[in-house]
Design an enzyme around this catalytic site. Structure first.
Site: not given
Ligand code: NAP
Length: 352
Positions: A150, A243
């Site tokens: 990710c 993120h």
């Protein structure tokens, strides 16, 4: 007549599995017909097995599906996998051997030499590995395709326009990663509240190895890694989703700040050209405000499929620095795999 592909989800009760179910609810090409998870969930209906943790209700049509073990046969045409890495290794291979295309989020096969590590905007030509994979492994209609970690997706998408236009010689990335990246229940509240954890097991190695495979070139059935030095340091922060990566890059060719900004802003690729259902109109959104991107404000850009880049400026040590942000369970996981499946359909790897 129903002409949608029938989809199975391995790891369907987890953080990523639930995102798959949410994103596939009204998908024009795919419908969920099979679900699999651990023996804790097997034999139960999805409604009974899954503690639904996304905003909104669990979609009605999956509630009554009985959860199976992640082993073939399953009542579907292909599978998405969001199994833990140790389980995924053998389970995914057994599906591919049994003739199912496997489109995986898990780390087990990402670095296999004959498995595409795919971001449709960045390296769609890596799908050519499917042919050599089938030949080497003796798969018939099955195969393995993976999406990156990710954080790697955010970093590789940010590097792609720079690498395409000027070449990237080196990159230093410091991540601030959301809690949902650790799955459910994930990090203990007493560890992450009022705190930053400067360690995420295996994450730095994944970013450093995956990014250069993604930016690499196909050469006779394998990938020659890109000649880019990547250094990553990863931190878990007290954010639910999204993120963020603070990045510094050294370019192979000289480029002005305007050229760098324009390379990001004008970046578009095959999924946009093919108008794939999950492809965002703008894969990279540039923000010029001094305090963006921020996880809470920017993670849902492009329905969670766009990367937002801001704070672009010159750097005293390398050439340029900037901050990149992406939604870890959408662009970084379930949405990434669904976009991969849409590209596989468009390229004739599903359904022929
Ligand atoms: P999670 O919330 O812990 O979910 C794990 C899933 O796998 C659950 O459905 C669980 O089923 C199932 N499972 C666990 N052990 C199993 C076993 N022995 N046999 C069969 N099924 C088993 O994890 P997650 O965050 O969704 O992550 C899943 C995968 O995606 C991991 O490989 C992870 O690295 C990757 N990934 C995660 C993210 C993210 O942002 N979270 C992003 C990219 C990739 P039960 O409910 O029955 O236990």
């Amino acid at each position: 007549m129903n002409s949608k592909f029938r989809v199975g989800i391995l790891g369907a009760t987890g953080v990523v599995g639930q995102r798959f179910i949410q994103l596939l609810e009204d998908h024009p090409q795919f419908e969920v017909t099979a679900l699999a998870a651990s023996d804790r969930s097997q034999g139960k209906t999805y409604r009974a097995a899954c503690g639904w943790r996304l905003p909104g209700e669990m979609p009605e049509r999956v509630k009554g599906i009985v959860v199976h073990s992640p082993a073939p046969p399953l009542d579907c045409d292909f599978v998405f996998s969001s199994l833990p890495g140790d389980v995924a290794d053998e389970a995914e291979e057994s599906f591919a051997r049994a003739g199912y295309p496997v489109i995986s989020n898990s780390s087990s096969h990402r670095m296999d030499a004959d498995v595409p590590l795919l971001i449709p905007e960045v390296n769609p030509e890596h799908l050519a590995l499917i042919e050599s994979q089938r030949a080497a492994r003796g798969y018939q209609s099955g195969y393995l395709v993976t999406n990156p970690n990710c954080s790697t997706i955010v970093i590789a998408m940010a590097l792609a326009p720079l690498h395409r236009n000027f070449g990237v010689a080196s990159c230093i990335a410091t991540t601030m990663q959301a809690i949902s990246g650790a799955g459910y229940p994930g990090v203990a509240a007493l560890d992450i509240t009022d705190n930053v954890l400067p360690f995420i097991g295996g994450e730095e190695e994944k970013i450093e190895s995956e990014a250069i495979k993604i930016l690499g070139r196909v050469n006779e059935g394998k990938i020659d890694n890109a000649d880019v030095l990547v250094s990553a340091q990863c931190n878990r922060v007290n954010v639910v989703d999204g993120h963020l990566a603070a990045m510094r890059v050294k370019l192979a060719q000289t480029a002005s700040l305007d050229q760098v900004r324009e390379a990001f802003n004008s970046f578009t690729s095959l999924p946009q050209e093919l108008k794939l259902h999950s492809a965002p109109a703008k894969p990279i959104i540039v923000r010029d405000e001094v305090d963006r991107p921020q996880p809470r404000l920017d993670r849902d850009a492009g329905n969670g499929m766009s990367i937002t880049i801001g704070r672009i400026g010159p750097d005293n040590v390398l050439d340029y620095r900037f901050v990149a942000l992406g939604h870890n369970t959408i662009r970084g996981a379930a949405g990434a795999a669904i976009l991969n499946a849409e590209l596989l359909v468009a390229r004739g790897y599903l359904g022929t």
